[in-house]
Scaffold this motif. Sequence first.
Motif, PDB file in Angstrom:
ATOM      1  N   SER A 104       3.631 -31.017  44.479  1.00 53.67           N
ATOM      2  CA  SER A 104       2.439 -30.970  43.631  1.00 53.67           C
ATOM      3  C   SER A 104       1.639 -32.252  43.839  1.00 53.67           C
ATOM      4  O   SER A 104       2.136 -33.227  44.432  1.00 53.67           O
ATOM      5  N   GLU A 105       0.436 -32.246  43.311  1.00 56.95           N
ATOM      6  CA  GLU A 105      -0.393 -33.441  43.432  1.00 56.95           C
ATOM      7  C   GLU A 105       0.248 -34.625  42.720  1.00 56.95           C
ATOM      8  O   GLU A 105       0.247 -35.750  43.231  1.00 56.95           O
ATOM      9  N   GLU A 108       3.062 -35.935  44.778  1.00 54.07           N
ATOM     10  CA  GLU A 108       2.556 -36.657  45.945  1.00 54.07           C
ATOM     11  C   GLU A 108       2.123 -38.069  45.551  1.00 54.07           C
ATOM     12  O   GLU A 108       2.376 -39.036  46.284  1.00 54.07           O
ATOM     13  N   GLU A 109       1.498 -38.197  44.404  1.00 50.71           N
ATOM     14  CA  GLU A 109       1.104 -39.518  43.932  1.00 50.71           C
ATOM     15  C   GLU A 109       2.312 -40.391  43.629  1.00 50.71           C
ATOM     16  O   GLU A 109       2.264 -41.618  43.770  1.00 50.71           O
ATOM     17  N   GLN A 131       1.258 -33.880  55.505  1.00 56.23           N
ATOM     18  CA  GLN A 131       1.658 -32.485  55.621  1.00 56.23           C
ATOM     19  C   GLN A 131       1.816 -32.037  57.070  1.00 56.23           C
ATOM     20  O   GLN A 131       2.786 -31.355  57.406  1.00 56.23           O
ATOM     21  N   ARG A 146       3.572 -30.672  50.363  1.00 56.16           N
ATOM     22  CA  ARG A 146       2.328 -31.418  50.543  1.00 56.16           C
ATOM     23  C   ARG A 146       2.513 -32.691  51.364  1.00 56.16           C
ATOM     24  O   ARG A 146       1.654 -33.054  52.175  1.00 56.16           O
TER      25      ARG A 146
END
Length: 468
Positions: A104-105, A108-109, A131, A146
Amino acid sequence: MRGVSGRGFAMVSDVAIIGAGVVGCALARRFALEGIGVTLIEAGSDILSGASKANSAILHTGFDAPPGSLELACIKAGHAEYLAIREAMGLPLLRCGALVVAWSEAEEEALEGIRAQALGNGIGNVALVGQERLRAMEPQLSTQARAALHVPDEALIDPWSPFLAYVEQAMAHGATVQLNTRVTGGTFDGEAWHIDTSTGTLSARLVINCAGNQGDVIEKLLLGASDFEIRPRKGQFVVFDKAAHGLASAVILPVPNERTKGVVVTRTVFGNLLVGPTAEEQEDRERTEVDHDQLEALIRRGVEILPALAHMPVTACYAGLRPATEKKDYRITAKPGQNWISVGGIRSTGLSAALGIARYVFGLYASRGRKGTPVDSPSIPVVPNLTEHMPRDYASPGYGEIICHCELVTRREIETALARPLPAGDFGGLKRRTRCAMGRCQGFNCSARLASLTRGRFPVSLDAGEAR
């Protein structure tokens, strides 16, 4: 000398170690190599018969361990020592690396923070992977992935054979192993402990408690109180068929949360692919039954990570209990006035940290002015290879016959496991020493032959249903 189950024995040791899991085995080796008299006490019929028998067999670097923690120090020391001794003992290492994958975003952060933590922990060769690069590294990974953090030095090992080697090395230098021996009480006279057990009484100048899920119980039994509380955490695993082994190259790790490191997908050195564990709190310290709904959830999660798993059969499933406590860090403390060292709360990283924990605990012992005469030229036992990336016994002439066709286990391997300095003490121990009955049929085809070869050797014979 090795004590097994003789009754009425009386002996005096420098150190009594309660619990022959991965940590107890490593402790016995370290103290014996330092010239200290050791008695290793185990309630089960074989070593690794408790929490240590079920794990994911990953040799961790400590990249994600709490910064500055005792856990981190022990993982790094244990990892380094394993690499230093493994070739001489014939201990396997499958260098595969790990990928902490973001789905998920938000995850990823979070990868940058994990990278910064790894660098702070002294693991300098980690790298963020986008990715496109991730897909090139793991073509079977879901397109929903991701990004990832690549940790190249994470590796896979045989989770059982090293600890057999450690105990046998300890025995070669005077350690005694008491199996089928349950601690029932004890007293401290100011100089030594007198420990009552189901097989007699023994005396030791120091007790080291590494009883895993029974750790706080032992503390209360012998000390009257415990500084920690064991809160067992069950982890269930699904083992996919050998055809799934090639679907992943690296260990696929999730971005962890506050409670758990999450579900891992990894190859095994035995040629399968493993998905797990769950993280289920429970009060029972021994019950390790698997649960249909949890296993189905694991399979679904595995398919979400590697879609090709949808077409792969499951070979086996199992569960283990991790000895978690009310705090995250290891609970290792010395009680000098009581000649006692507690080694509690050794959770999932204990496999990687065991040798480091042993060094740390010996340091606590030596800091009180106690010492022995270190062994100059230690005996080095070599354990048989059970892994698929190194030559197996069936490839060498004279193996006798194939007993377990699923795992290609030979009669020579069975006989060797029953004749080593520390022979298999029960069927579980035989499986961990040879891989017999761990394949597709789970012992259906080889149980009768195994029962014949082991008759009279185990507390419960395979004829009585132990193979099931």
